[in-house]
Scaffold this active site. Structure first.
Site, short mmCIF file in Angstrom:
data_model
loop_
_atom_site.label_atom_id
_atom_site.label_comp_id
_atom_site.label_asym_id
_atom_site.label_seq_id
_atom_site.Cartn_x
_atom_site.Cartn_y
_atom_site.Cartn_z
N GLY A 253 82.15 72.43 71.34
CA GLY A 253 82.05 71.19 72.10
C GLY A 253 83.14 70.17 71.85
N GLY B 152 85.67 76.51 71.73
CA GLY B 152 86.47 77.31 72.66
C GLY B 152 87.55 76.44 73.26
NE ARG C 139 86.75 73.38 82.88
CZ ARG C 139 86.95 72.11 82.66
NH1 ARG C 139 88.04 71.53 83.12
NH2 ARG C 139 86.09 71.39 81.98
CE1 TYR D 297 80.63 73.46 85.02
CE2 TYR D 297 82.93 73.87 84.47
CZ TYR D 297 81.61 74.27 84.46
OH TYR D 297 81.28 75.45 83.88
CB CYS E 299 87.52 80.99 104.08
SG CYS E 299 88.96 81.81 104.73
CD GLU E 300 83.14 78.44 99.79
OE1 GLU E 300 82.67 77.38 99.35
OE2 GLU E 300 82.73 79.57 99.46
CE1 TYR F 101 83.81 78.30 78.31
CE2 TYR F 101 84.98 76.32 77.68
CZ TYR F 101 84.08 77.32 77.39
OH TYR F 101 83.46 77.34 76.17
N1 LLP Z 1 78.93 77.85 71.31
C1 LLP Z 1 77.99 77.95 72.24
C2 LLP Z 1 76.67 78.44 71.88
C3 LLP Z 1 78.28 77.60 73.56
O1 LLP Z 1 77.33 77.66 74.49
C4 LLP Z 1 79.58 77.14 73.88
C5 LLP Z 1 79.93 76.79 75.25
C6 LLP Z 1 80.54 77.06 72.86
C7 LLP Z 1 80.18 77.43 71.57
C8 LLP Z 1 81.95 76.61 73.10
O2 LLP Z 1 81.99 75.32 73.63
P1 LLP Z 1 83.39 74.57 73.80
O3 LLP Z 1 83.92 74.31 72.43
O4 LLP Z 1 84.28 75.47 74.55
O5 LLP Z 1 83.08 73.32 74.52
N2 LLP Z 1 82.63 76.22 81.62
C9 LLP Z 1 82.48 74.89 81.06
C10 LLP Z 1 82.15 74.95 79.60
C11 LLP Z 1 80.94 75.78 79.29
C12 LLP Z 1 80.61 75.83 77.84
C13 LLP Z 1 79.42 76.68 77.60
N3 LLP Z 1 79.13 76.85 76.23
C14 LLP Z 1 83.73 74.09 81.35
O6 LLP Z 1 84.67 74.61 81.94
O7 LLP Z 1 83.79 72.91 81.03
#
Ligand code: LLP
Length: 414
Positions: free
Chosen positions: A229, A272, A309, A313, A339-340, A368
């Protein structure tokens, strides 16, 4: 010395343009050195002797990125049997991988269990099934920390409305199941959301889950995993989180807990976005300029199938016109070829004049973006290139339209 994480890429405009020519557009480009810097910076910010940073490979499972991180002894957070298989094939060690399962089938459970990877289990139902199938083993339990945070409602993963984790109030039931099947809880886990701006929420969620560990009977803990996060700066000139201070606060909370618990545990985080977002670029090319009663539209050779994204979002991605950086400024909708109507990377964005043939660079496209891509409209995903120490390497190659079509025809019997 602390890393200067505000430092931007090591790749200059001419190199970007060169890669565009060499590999064609649309093209994903990753700055490998920046990824390694980001990964290592967390060890500098969070000064805990038993710290493990597990890269959440769902953000980007590009094999070049994974291999590079492996060279730097990274750990991994995986969320599907496919991710576990890829990690093992690339030589990550079993003990360096955590499998955070979510609504898995029994078959998937058995498939992953065969590999020997540690399970992070987030429901009483799965814990019972796991215990019945594999009594006597070790597990990690994912709790819902009752604090949610994150950039938008789709990526907030705790609190009342989420499907994730066991409620803190269900800790007694967890212990009953664990005792029944003679399981050992070696870790507890929580994740509040993605792109967390309010660091106090992280501290509160840590306190909530640690309180459960203190109140209850978890004698075998080796680690506590506080999820991912970590927010990155998508908009230029916006506030950057002071991760050095953040790290100090985290370690003080954890230190206090470990004293009460009576053992110095390992601390895990699983970011991530923070590790890969800022290192990634999607280079696209403009092929159509249109003036819709005064609204300028730049049509490009990519689309939301390559980077969803903004559509999903309403995320902001900075876009640079590599071909005309000093041009006179106009306002544009920068759109794709799908096509959207929603197929836009940016709407009403001020940009140096965009001309047909110009190359645009969409920034912060490392997390992502490719990993959430698709072949919607039957348009293949772009190639991906990683640049390490000034050397570019093609990691995935865009299939031709013929290869794409062939890949869909499994049987000729129809
Ligand atoms: N651990 C768990 C259990 C998770 O569900 C996630 C992300 C992470 C770690 C890694 O989170 P990060 O550090 O990347 O924020 N597609 C979305 C983000 C979805 C994250 C889902 N879970 C976006 O593009 O913002």
């Amino acid at each position: 010395m602390k890393k200067d994480i505000s430092k931007n890429t090591n790749i200059d405009i001419n190199s970007f343009l060169h890669y565009g020519k060499k590999y064609g557009t649309p093209l994903y480009i990753y700055d490998g050195n920046m990824i390694v810097d980001r990964y290592k910076s967390l060890y500098e910010y969070i000064n805990w002797p038993n710290l493990k940073i597990l890269y959440a490979m769902k953000a980007n499972y590009n094999v070049g990125i994974l291999k590079l991180l492996k060279q730097h002894n990274a750990y991994l957070d995986t969320v599907s049997p496919g991710e576990v298989q890829l990690a093992l094939k690339l030589g990550f060690k079993l003990e360096d991988i955590l499998f955070t399962s979510n609504n898995i089938t029994d078959d998937e459970m058995h498939e992953v269990k065969k590999t020997g990877v540690l399970f992070n289990i987030g429901s009483l139902s799965r814990l019972k099934k796991y215990g019945a199938a594999y009594p006597g083993g070790e597990v990690c339990i994912r709790f819902n920390p009752d604090v949610y945070a994150g950039e938008n409602k789709h990526v907030q993963t705790a609190g009342n409305v989420t499907k994730f984790g066991v409620l803190l109030s269900q800790a007694d039931e967890v212990i009953k199941i664990v005792k029944k099947y003679n399981l050992k809880i070696v870790g507890i886990h929580e994740h509040t959301g993605s792109g967390i701006a309010q660091t106090e929420k992280v501290f509160q969620s840590m306190k909530n889950i640690l309180a459960v560990a203190n109140r209850n009977d978890f004698p075998d803990l080796r680690f506590v995993d506080f999820g991912g996060g970590f927010k990155v700066q998508y908009k230029p000139k916006t506030h950057r989180i002071d991760y050095a201070n953040f790290g100090k606060k985290i370690t003080s909370i954890f230190e206090k807990f470990c004293k009460e618990y009576g053992k110095e545990l390992e601390m895990y985080f699983e970011p991530g976005k923070y590790i890969v977002a800022e290192s990634g670029y999607l280079m696209i090319e403009v092929n159509t300029i249109k003036n819709n009663r005064g609204r300028l539209i730049a049509g490009t050779n990519s689309g939301f199938n390559h980077l969803i994204r903004p559509l999903l979002y309403e995320s902001y991605h900075y876009i640079e016109n590599l071909s005309n950086p000093k041009g006179k400024k106009y306002i544009y909708d920068i759109c794709g070829n799908i096509c959207e109507t929603g197929d836009c990377f940016a709407q009403q964005r001020e940009m140096p004049e965009i001309r047909e043939g110009d190359k645009l660079l969409i920034k912060n496209a490392g997390a992502y973006c490719y990993s959430m891509g698709s072949i919607y409209n039957l348009r293949a995903m772009p190639s991906e290139v990683i640049v390490v120490n000034g050397k570019d390497q093609l990691v995935t190659k865009r299939p031709t339209n013929n290869e794409l079509a062939e890949s869909l025809i499994y049987s000729t019997l129809i």
